[in-house]
Design a protein around this motif. Structure first.
Motif, PDB file in Angstrom:
ATOM      1  N   GLY A  38       0.781  -1.225   0.000  1.00 33.89           N
ATOM      2  CA  GLY A  38       0.000   0.000   0.000  1.00 33.89           C
ATOM      3  C   GLY A  38       0.810   1.270   0.000  1.00 33.89           C
ATOM      4  O   GLY A  38       0.315   2.307  -0.418  1.00 33.89           O
ATOM      5  N   GLY A  39       2.048   1.233   0.495  1.00 30.66           N
ATOM      6  CA  GLY A  39       2.819   2.472   0.542  1.00 30.66           C
ATOM      7  C   GLY A  39       2.084   3.523   1.342  1.00 30.66           C
ATOM      8  O   GLY A  39       1.775   3.325   2.520  1.00 30.66           O
ATOM      9  N   ALA A  40       1.767   4.647   0.708  1.00 25.63           N
ATOM     10  CA  ALA A  40       1.066   5.743   1.377  1.00 25.63           C
ATOM     11  C   ALA A  40      -0.447   5.637   1.227  1.00 25.63           C
ATOM     12  O   ALA A  40      -1.156   6.642   1.344  1.00 25.63           O
ATOM     13  CB  ALA A  40       1.563   7.081   0.846  1.00 25.63           C
ATOM     14  N   VAL A  41      -0.956   4.442   0.959  1.00 28.66           N
ATOM     15  CA  VAL A  41      -2.412   4.209   0.904  1.00 28.66           C
ATOM     16  C   VAL A  41      -2.718   3.077   1.869  1.00 28.66           C
ATOM     17  O   VAL A  41      -2.902   1.920   1.492  1.00 28.66           O
ATOM     18  CB  VAL A  41      -2.883   3.875  -0.527  1.00 28.66           C
ATOM     19  CG1 VAL A  41      -4.394   3.715  -0.569  1.00 28.66           C
ATOM     20  CG2 VAL A  41      -2.457   4.981  -1.498  1.00 28.66           C
ATOM     21  N   ARG A  42      -2.741   3.419   3.163  1.00 29.74           N
ATOM     22  CA  ARG A  42      -3.002   2.439   4.206  1.00 29.74           C
ATOM     23  C   ARG A  42      -3.822   3.076   5.316  1.00 29.74           C
ATOM     24  O   ARG A  42      -3.836   4.304   5.474  1.00 29.74           O
ATOM     25  CB  ARG A  42      -1.687   1.905   4.798  1.00 29.74           C
ATOM     26  CG  ARG A  42      -0.946   0.942   3.895  1.00 29.74           C
ATOM     27  CD  ARG A  42       0.298   0.405   4.575  1.00 29.74           C
ATOM     28  NE  ARG A  42       1.411   1.323   4.471  1.00 29.74           N
ATOM     29  CZ  ARG A  42       2.537   1.220   5.182  1.00 29.74           C
ATOM     30  NH1 ARG A  42       2.654   0.250   6.076  1.00 29.74           N
ATOM     31  NH2 ARG A  42       3.516   2.067   5.021  1.00 29.74           N
ATOM     32  N   SER A  43      -4.493   2.263   6.092  1.00 28.87           N
ATOM     33  CA  SER A  43      -5.281   2.746   7.221  1.00 28.87           C
ATOM     34  C   SER A  43      -5.132   1.792   8.383  1.00 28.87           C
ATOM     35  O   SER A  43      -4.783   0.624   8.216  1.00 28.87           O
ATOM     36  CB  SER A  43      -6.755   2.901   6.828  1.00 28.87           C
ATOM     37  OG  SER A  43      -7.257   1.718   6.220  1.00 28.87           O
ATOM     38  N   ALA A  44      -5.400   2.306   9.590  1.00 29.15           N
ATOM     39  CA  ALA A  44      -5.265   1.491  10.800  1.00 29.15           C
ATOM     40  C   ALA A  44      -5.924   2.221  11.965  1.00 29.15           C
ATOM     41  O   ALA A  44      -6.222   3.423  11.880  1.00 29.15           O
ATOM     42  CB  ALA A  44      -3.797   1.216  11.115  1.00 29.15           C
ATOM     43  N   GLN A  45      -6.137   1.508  13.052  1.00 27.72           N
ATOM     44  CA  GLN A  45      -6.678   2.094  14.276  1.00 27.72           C
ATOM     45  C   GLN A  45      -5.502   2.486  15.154  1.00 27.72           C
ATOM     46  O   GLN A  45      -4.905   1.643  15.815  1.00 27.72           O
ATOM     47  CB  GLN A  45      -7.612   1.107  14.968  1.00 27.72           C
ATOM     48  CG  GLN A  45      -8.842   0.770  14.127  1.00 27.72           C
ATOM     49  CD  GLN A  45      -9.831  -0.147  14.833  1.00 27.72           C
ATOM     50  OE1 GLN A  45      -9.816  -0.275  16.060  1.00 27.72           O
ATOM     51  NE2 GLN A  45     -10.696  -0.769  14.048  1.00 27.72           N
ATOM     52  N   VAL A  46      -5.153   3.766  15.132  1.00 33.07           N
ATOM     53  CA  VAL A  46      -3.947   4.225  15.825  1.00 33.07           C
ATOM     54  C   VAL A  46      -4.228   5.212  16.948  1.00 33.07           C
ATOM     55  O   VAL A  46      -3.405   5.369  17.856  1.00 33.07           O
ATOM     56  CB  VAL A  46      -2.959   4.877  14.820  1.00 33.07           C
ATOM     57  CG1 VAL A  46      -2.372   3.839  13.885  1.00 33.07           C
ATOM     58  CG2 VAL A  46      -3.637   5.997  14.024  1.00 33.07           C
ATOM     59  N   ALA A  47      -5.366   5.913  16.900  1.00 28.49           N
ATOM     60  CA  ALA A  47      -5.662   6.931  17.904  1.00 28.49           C
ATOM     61  C   ALA A  47      -6.465   6.375  19.074  1.00 28.49           C
ATOM     62  O   ALA A  47      -6.283   6.807  20.217  1.00 28.49           O
ATOM     63  CB  ALA A  47      -6.418   8.104  17.277  1.00 28.49           C
ATOM     64  N   HIS A  48      -7.345   5.397  18.793  1.00 28.78           N
ATOM     65  CA  HIS A  48      -8.203   4.817  19.821  1.00 28.78           C
ATOM     66  C   HIS A  48      -8.904   3.608  19.206  1.00 28.78           C
ATOM     67  O   HIS A  48      -9.233   3.622  18.016  1.00 28.78           O
ATOM     68  CB  HIS A  48      -9.245   5.846  20.292  1.00 28.78           C
ATOM     69  CG  HIS A  48      -9.917   5.491  21.586  1.00 28.78           C
ATOM     70  ND1 HIS A  48      -9.291   5.594  22.806  1.00 28.78           N
ATOM     71  CD2 HIS A  48     -11.167   5.029  21.850  1.00 28.78           C
ATOM     72  CE1 HIS A  48     -10.120   5.225  23.769  1.00 28.78           C
ATOM     73  NE2 HIS A  48     -11.273   4.878  23.214  1.00 28.78           N
ATOM     74  N   PRO A  49      -9.129   2.559  19.983  1.00 31.87           N
ATOM     75  CA  PRO A  49      -9.804   1.383  19.422  1.00 31.87           C
ATOM     76  C   PRO A  49     -11.151   1.740  18.800  1.00 31.87           C
ATOM     77  O   PRO A  49     -11.937   2.500  19.366  1.00 31.87           O
ATOM     78  CB  PRO A  49      -9.978   0.465  20.639  1.00 31.87           C
ATOM     79  CG  PRO A  49      -8.875   0.854  21.560  1.00 31.87           C
ATOM     80  CD  PRO A  49      -8.715   2.336  21.384  1.00 31.87           C
ATOM     81  N   GLY A  50     -11.387   1.181  17.602  1.00 34.51           N
ATOM     82  CA  GLY A  50     -12.649   1.395  16.906  1.00 34.51           C
ATOM     83  C   GLY A  50     -12.647   2.561  15.937  1.00 34.51           C
ATOM     84  O   GLY A  50     -13.590   2.716  15.160  1.00 34.51           O
ATOM     85  N   TYR A  51     -11.581   3.375  15.947  1.00 37.31           N
ATOM     86  CA  TYR A  51     -11.489   4.543  15.052  1.00 37.31           C
ATOM     87  C   TYR A  51     -10.468   4.241  13.950  1.00 37.31           C
ATOM     88  O   TYR A  51      -9.274   4.076  14.227  1.00 37.31           O
ATOM     89  CB  TYR A  51     -11.065   5.781  15.828  1.00 37.31           C
ATOM     90  CG  TYR A  51     -12.106   6.304  16.792  1.00 37.31           C
ATOM     91  CD1 TYR A  51     -12.907   7.393  16.452  1.00 37.31           C
ATOM     92  CD2 TYR A  51     -12.284   5.716  18.042  1.00 37.31           C
ATOM     93  CE1 TYR A  51     -13.856   7.886  17.335  1.00 37.31           C
ATOM     94  CE2 TYR A  51     -13.228   6.202  18.934  1.00 37.31           C
ATOM     95  CZ  TYR A  51     -14.022   7.287  18.576  1.00 37.31           C
ATOM     96  OH  TYR A  51     -14.966   7.767  19.454  1.00 37.31           O
ATOM     97  N   GLU A  52     -10.925   4.163  12.719  1.00 36.94           N
ATOM     98  CA  GLU A  52     -10.069   3.826  11.576  1.00 36.94           C
ATOM     99  C   GLU A  52      -9.565   5.106  10.918  1.00 36.94           C
ATOM    100  O   GLU A  52     -10.352   5.931  10.433  1.00 36.94           O
ATOM    101  CB  GLU A  52     -10.843   3.000  10.554  1.00 36.94           C
ATOM    102  CG  GLU A  52      -9.992   2.403   9.450  1.00 36.94           C
ATOM    103  CD  GLU A  52      -9.223   1.158   9.886  1.00 36.94           C
ATOM    104  OE1 GLU A  52      -8.338   0.728   9.129  1.00 36.94           O
ATOM    105  OE2 GLU A  52      -9.531   0.608  10.974  1.00 36.94           O
ATOM    106  N   HIS A  53      -8.246   5.273  10.913  1.00 35.19           N
ATOM    107  CA  HIS A  53      -7.641   6.467  10.330  1.00 35.19           C
ATOM    108  C   HIS A  53      -6.826   6.112   9.092  1.00 35.19           C
ATOM    109  O   HIS A  53      -6.151   5.082   9.059  1.00 35.19           O
ATOM    110  CB  HIS A  53      -6.730   7.152  11.347  1.00 35.19           C
ATOM    111  CG  HIS A  53      -7.457   7.990  12.342  1.00 35.19           C
ATOM    112  ND1 HIS A  53      -7.899   7.500  13.547  1.00 35.19           N
ATOM    113  CD2 HIS A  53      -7.827   9.294  12.301  1.00 35.19           C
ATOM    114  CE1 HIS A  53      -8.511   8.463  14.216  1.00 35.19           C
ATOM    115  NE2 HIS A  53      -8.476   9.557  13.482  1.00 35.19           N
TER     116      HIS A  53
END
Length: 521
Positions: A38-53
């Motif tokens: 993905g390089g710079a096209v990726r997402s993950a829950q990094v700020a708080h569980p349940g929030y996809e950034h």
């Protein structure tokens, strides 16, 4: 095992190139250093569980307009696009707010609130896109020179062509002064120009601002439902359906060159991955010419030109988990997915002038994304997953507020995040009270997650006119070809540059396909 093509890097351009080669029956192997594509096209829950950034890129008007991305039919591979009617808003502390909507009447009505006649002025300017926009996008997405698309533009404009040539090099401030009486259109145009590192005073900034506004008018600023990673998932599924292979966690340390031709990629474990026809590099320019290629394969003229290569500014990005959407004082801002946070055109000029002087901006310009109006699947309940990024110098020499050094240690990162939050709070009182978690990405964090984001530069090199088209990445090398036969550069470092539109990857694949039949095993 020998394949037809080895692609180095599974960013969006590498994956686009791999898909197009696989479409033509080539055996393709993609090697990716990170543990996921993905390089710079990726997402993950990094700020708080349940929030996809979205960790890097987020809203995708260029993908929506790109004939490359559209032709891939990613909707058949699980990609579902979501968009709000309101694409971009630029609120001001005095309560005014400029709004770019996919409803032309709504956009024009917003601009009319700033000055009578500005709605009609936008209709006229958007009319230019309606006449030539499709051909202009096509011209950008083909190897230089874009003969067919350029001829179509010339035929449509005819006697207006010299005027359009002048339009293409106007700074966005001058474009706004010539076309509009009020501030609203200027804010929208300039804010969109600054999505790259183009200042209100940069030559050709008007063209970029106009084009991105026109794309927002036509397509909105769409997002993949569930996160940017879903776009990568679609590209991967499509490639695998055509027999392509992706190996993550495989760092390429060198490209083998024999008799002037790229023959194989060598990974960090010393394993050789031979290619019959092509090696496609979705990498930065310095990585390709200074790390991957043997010194003897890099001509002196290229080595000299590397000294003049200019990166775009660094980036700091903050991801917020919010218990409720941002309470913007200006109601229209609550409906848009993308918000520009700045004190109008002069605020943008002030921030970019500080950047040009090597200073961390006292009041940074923020590009802010909020998903409640666009894709509510990103956050639980009535919450929102919001983020903002801003640019800082690659090598800061000072700070506009006299507080930071640019070390981006934990203390400085916290203080700068608070500075960014101050800018949002000024336009949306009560914003801070909604934060349930945050996560900050510094320039070093961005590069560690994607080696192509050198020093936190997200555009593959400056978008200033001196490093575009035939000057991108190096003068005379505007095409994806390199001095090594069978080796093609496919990253955003090459024309047409940054943005998730697949242009560099598609151009590399097209040239490789034309020349690949000459290759010998």
């Amino acid at each position: 095992m020998t394949v037809d093509a080895v692609v180095v890097g599974a960013g969006p351009n590498g994956l686009v190139a791999a898909n197009l080669l696989a479409d033509r029956g080539w055996d393709v192997l993609v090697l990716e250093e990170q543990d996921q594509p993905g390089g710079a096209v990726r997402s993950a829950q990094v700020a708080h569980p349940g929030y996809e950034h979205d960790l890097f890129s987020a809203f995708y008007p260029l993908a929506a307009a790109s004939p490359v991305i559209r032709a891939l039919g990613l909707e058949d591979y699980g990609v579902r696009w979501r968009r709000s009617q309101a694409a971009v808003a630029h609120p001001h502390h005095d309560g005014r707010c400029a709004l770019l909507s996919t409803d032309l009447k709504e956009t024009c009505a917003s601009l009319e609130e700033f000055a009578a006649g500005d709605g009609d002025a936008w209709r006229e300017l958007y009319g230019l896109y309606e006449r030539i926009g499709r051909d202009l996008i096509s011209a950008l997405m083909t190897p230089l020179p874009p003969i067919r698309a350029g001829a179509r533009i010339a035929m449509r404009l005819r006697t207006e062509l010299p005027e359009f040539a002048r339009f293409c090099v106007l700074p966005v401030r001058r474009l706004a002064e010539e076309r509009f009486r009020g501030d609203g259109a200027a804010w929208l145009l300039a804010g969109n120009a600054l999505h790259a590192d183009l200042t209100p005073e940069s030559a050709a900034g008007g063209l970029y601002g106009w084009l991105l506004c026109a794309l927002g008018q036509r397509f909105g600023f769409p997002v993949p439902e569930g996160g940017a990673g879903r776009l990568t998932d679609g590209l991967v599924r499509r490639l695998r359906a055509r027999g392509g292979e992706i190996r993550c966690g495989t760092r390429v340390d060198s490209i083998e060159v024999a008799a002037g031709r790229a023959r194989a990629a060598i990974d960090a474990q010393g394993q050789r991955h031979p290619a019959r026809r092509a090696v496609v590099a979705d990498t930065g320019v310095h990585a390709l010419y200074e790390r991957l290629l043997p010194a003897a394969a890099v001509p002196d003229r290229v080595r000299r030109s590397l000294r003049h290569l200019q990166l775009d500014n660094s980036t700091v990005k903050v991801n917020w988990a919010l218990r409720a959407p941002i309470p913007w004082s200006a109601a229209p801002a609550r409906t848009a997915g993308t918000i520009h946070v700045a004190e109008g055109m002069d605020g943008l000029s002030a921030a970019t002038t500080e950047l040009a002087r090597g200073l961390i901006p006292e009041r940074p310009f923020l590009v802010l994304g909020q998903y409640a109006p666009v894709d509510p699947t990103r956050a639980p309940g009535d919450g929102d997953a919001a983020w903002a990024y801003t640019h800082v110098p690659q090598r800061p020499v000072g700070d506009g507020r006299g507080e930071l050094t640019g070390s981006w240690d934990e203390q400085e990162t916290t203080r700068f995040r608070e500075r960014m939050e101050d800018e949002v709070e000024r336009l949306a009182p009560g914003f801070r009270d909604l934060i349930v978690g945050s996560h900050t990405q510094t320039p070093a964090d961005l590069e560690a997650a994607d080696a192509n984001l050198v020093g936190g530069a997200i555009n593959g090199g400056t978008a200033q006119i001196h490093q575009q088209a035939i000057f991108r990445p190096l003068a005379g090398l505007g095409r994806p070809t390199t001095p090594v036969r069978g080796l093609y550069l496919a990253s955003s470092a090459v024309h047409p540059g940054g943005g998730v539109h697949g242009g560099p990857g598609a151009n590399a694949a097209r040239v490789a396909l034309r020349r690949g039949w000459l290759a010998r095993a």
